[in-house]
Motif scaffolding. Structure first.
Motif: not given
Length: 241
Positions: A66-69, A72, A59, A52, A56
């Motif tokens: 990075v898209s929530q849910g 990536t 990104q 993670r 980060r």
């Protein structure tokens, strides 16, 4: 894609470096999805926290979206990344996997330096012009010690950049100086044709002192492109003074 398990020390750095290399080298192409955190953690043999953290950082450098849910996905670093892609690696001593990066940085340095020299001649106050002249004479006294001249050359160009009055050039200069390790340190011998041209540096200082912007730019161009067009000079060659 097979990844190499990493040592337990600084595991996020190793994950970051391998993923960065895979993206920049084209093994992952723009808009390709990355494996999920769980899959990456298993491939690298690290915990998900290290993965993670690496994601980060990637990104932040403009290499990933990075898209929530969602997945990536890889971004095109040629569009989204900045100089910090190379400069972020200074402390680790890692190298960005681009074969021409040293040449590319030297070309950028030349572009910035040529216009900064012109602006310095047109904008600098009298004290700064005198500083440039003093810098060149101190620089000349160090010949033919390429390593000592290399350090003095940085101070000379810092004053020229300051004299240009251009903040963007100043920040670029700071980045290039700080990023020597990140792009693969350029040995002074690679720039011998430039560093040993004491006469050329004196002409540059004279053009700046006289306010001749075009002449300053022309002389800066001759100096800063010499390492791109001339083979390295063996140590011990007499300087042109």
């Amino acid at each position: 894609m097979a990844f190499v398990p990493v040592p337990r020390s600084s595991v996020a750095d190793h994950v970051f470096g391998q993923l960065r290399d895979a993206i920049v080298s084209g093994r992952y192409r723009p808009d390709d999805p990355l494996p999920g955190e769980r899959e990456l953690a298993a491939a690298f043999a690290v915990n998900r926290h290290a993965v993670r953290e690496a994601l980060r950082r990637l990104q932040q450098l403009g290499l990933l979206r990075v898209s929530q849910g969602g997945a990536t996905r890889v971004l095109d670093w040629r569009i989204h990344a900045g100089l910090d892609l190379a400069l972020s690696l200074v402390q680790s001593g890692d190298l960005l996997p681009v074969d021409t990066l040293v040449r590319d940085m030297l070309e950028m340095r030349a572009c910035v330096g040529v216009d900064a020299a012109r602006l310095c001649a047109e904008r600098a106050d009298a004290e700064l012009r005198r500083s440039v002249a003093r810098d060149v004479e101190a620089y000349a006294a160090l010949a033919p010690d390429l390593h000592a001249m290399d350090k003095a050359n940085i101070l000379l160009w810092r004053h020229i950049i300051d004299g240009s009055g251009n903040t963007a050039y100043l920040l670029s200069f700071n980045s290039l100086v700080a990023g020597a390790v990140a792009v693969g340190e350029v040995p002074p011998e690679r720039r011998a044709a430039e560093l040993l041209d004491v006469t050329g540096h004196r002409r540059l200082a004279e053009a700046i002192a006289d306010g001749r912007g075009d002449d300053a730019a022309a002389q800066a161009h001759a100096l800063l492109t010499a390492s791109l067009t001339t083979p390295a000079t063996p140590p011990g060659r007499e300087c042109r003074a």
